[in-house]
Design an enzyme around this catalytic site. Structure first.
Site, PDB file in Angstrom:
ATOM      1  N   TYR A   1      35.011  29.536  42.694  1.00 15.54           N
ATOM      2  CA  TYR A   1      35.091  30.934  42.293  1.00 15.54           C
ATOM      3  C   TYR A   1      33.809  31.329  41.562  1.00 15.54           C
ATOM      4  CZ  TYR A   1      36.804  34.896  39.476  1.00 15.54           C
ATOM      5  OH  TYR A   1      36.955  36.104  38.845  1.00 15.54           O
TER       6      TYR A   1
ATOM      7  N   LYS B   1      47.613  35.401  39.882  1.00 11.45           N
ATOM      8  CA  LYS B   1      47.724  35.534  41.327  1.00 11.45           C
ATOM      9  C   LYS B   1      49.165  35.277  41.796  1.00 11.45           C
ATOM     10  CE  LYS B   1      43.203  36.075  41.126  1.00 11.45           C
ATOM     11  NZ  LYS B   1      42.792  35.628  39.790  1.00 11.45           N
TER      12      LYS B   1
END
Length: 393
Positions: free
Chosen positions: A111, A208
């Site tokens: 990420y 998420k």
């Protein structure tokens, strides 16, 4: 919970006993900053660690503990810690595992903010990092140095959807005495449980799939009880990236539907990946559940389904990719994932914009690459939106 209780039951019942909270079916929110001691000696004992109990919500909170206990059960770990964001969880973990002069081995892509953190740690604290494909034990063993203290993995990798064989990495790491950390955000414990494959620590951006509704920023770390306790009383306590009671409560509510939601995410993603692969405007599709994916064998080995995320490249230029996104009507342009809504983003200019262009190319992130988080809408409606936007190119 019983020894053989199934995951779908554990997400609803583990970590909470209503009889301890006046029979409340829903876990209560302990919206308090501090806790009262019965006597001064009790306060002394709690601060010294001689007595269990709550002191101050930065150091522990009953609602947050319910979430932590549930996540430890779901990941098959001994204990868990909740943080105020996924990056708070990542940074606390890496700070706890390293010191000046140490070396971290990373999967080929991570990420964008994790990349930025690694760069900062290298510049400020001389903690080096190195990216590897981790495609073989030999490659991994060759990269390990005496000062290597941590192997950090995303699988599937964000956003290229490459997979890492966790059992293979864990086997090498155990022989060398090195800690393996896995960011399991893309899968959640419903699709993949790294601790059962021999890894040591699991991290989640709970924002998420664990939340699932796009209304919480949070992180989770799961591992051995002694290590979690050490991080709780040092790195987390002193840096202070703790989760609020209300956000913990929202996560407890969201995780109850995790299996149902992920089944739908995965089923729809498989349908859309197949459609995208057959479309003449799409150059390449990267979906772990596709039997043509180069890491499909690893997916079958360590994941139960292919996941709800698809990456794909548009034929043409960056401008063509952005035009395609702008022509979508149902699908939203946004950088998160795992929500009820289907989201699309352009990694090169969004989540991975902090990564230098040369490094992005090594990671496989081109200007034509898009990442699609398939939501809970009817997949046919999602495909109609994608096909209409593709027809404008």
């Amino acid at each position: 919970m019983g020894k053989d209780t199934r995951f779908e039951t554990e997400v609803i019942h583990s970590g909470y006993d209503s009889s301890e909270f006046k029979g409340s079916l829903a876990p209560p929110i302990f919206q308090t900053s501090t806790f009262v001691f019965d006597q001064a000696k009790q306060g002394e004992n709690r601060f010294s660690g001689e007595e269990e109990g709550f002191i101050y919500s930065r150091l522990g909170n009953p609602t947050v503990k319910m979430l932590e206990d549930r996540m430890a059960v779901l990941e098959k770990g001994e204990a868990a810690l909740a943080f105020s964001s996924g990056m708070a969880a990542v940074s606390a973990t890496l700070f706890a595992l390293t010191k000046t002069g140490d070396h971290i081995i990373c999967s080929q892509g991570v990420y964008g903010c994790t990349f930025g953190l690694l760069e900062m740690m290298q510049k400020k604290f001389n903690i080096e990092h190195e990216f590897l494909s981790m495609s073989s034990p030999e490659e991994l063993e060759k990269a390990i140095r005496p000062e290597t203290t941590c192997i950090y993995i995303e699988t599937p990798i964000n956003p290229t959807m490459q997979l890492i064989d966790l059992e293979m990495v864990a086997g090498v790491a155990q022989r060398k005495g090195i800690t393996v950390v896995v960011d399991n955000t893309f899968c959640s414990p419903y699709l993949q449980r790294p601790l059962e494959l021999g890894c040591d620590i699991v991290i989640h951006s709970a924002t998420k799939y664990l939340c699932g509704h796009g209304d919480v920023i949070a992180g989770i770390v799961v591992g051995k009880k002694d290590w979690i306790k050490e991080v709780s009383m040092t790195t987390q306590k002193d840096i202070g990236g703790v989760l609020s009671p209300f956000d913990a409560w929202l996560l407890l509510r969201g995780v109850k539907t995790l299996p149902v939601r992920l089944d739908r995410h995965c089923q729809s993603a498989a349908q859309i990946a197949e459609k995208l692969a057959a479309h003449p405007g799409v150059e390449q599709v990267y979906y772990p559940g596709d039997h043509k994916h180069p890491n499909y064998g690893i997916m079958k080995k360590q994941m139960t389904q292919g996941g709800g995320l698809i990456s794909f490249t548009i034929k043409g230029s960056k401008e063509d990719a952005q035009k395609f996104m702008d022509n979508l009507r149902l699908i939203k342009i946004a950088v998160s994932l795992g929500d009820a809504e289907t989201l699309i983003q352009h990694p090169a200019t969004m989540t991975h914009a902090v990564v230098p262009e040369e490094s992005r190319k090594k990671m496989g992130i081109s200007d034509q690459l898009l990442r699609l988080s398939v939501g809970l809408e009817a997949w046919e409606d999602l495909w109609d939106d994608l096909a209409t936007a593709l027809s404008t190119l």
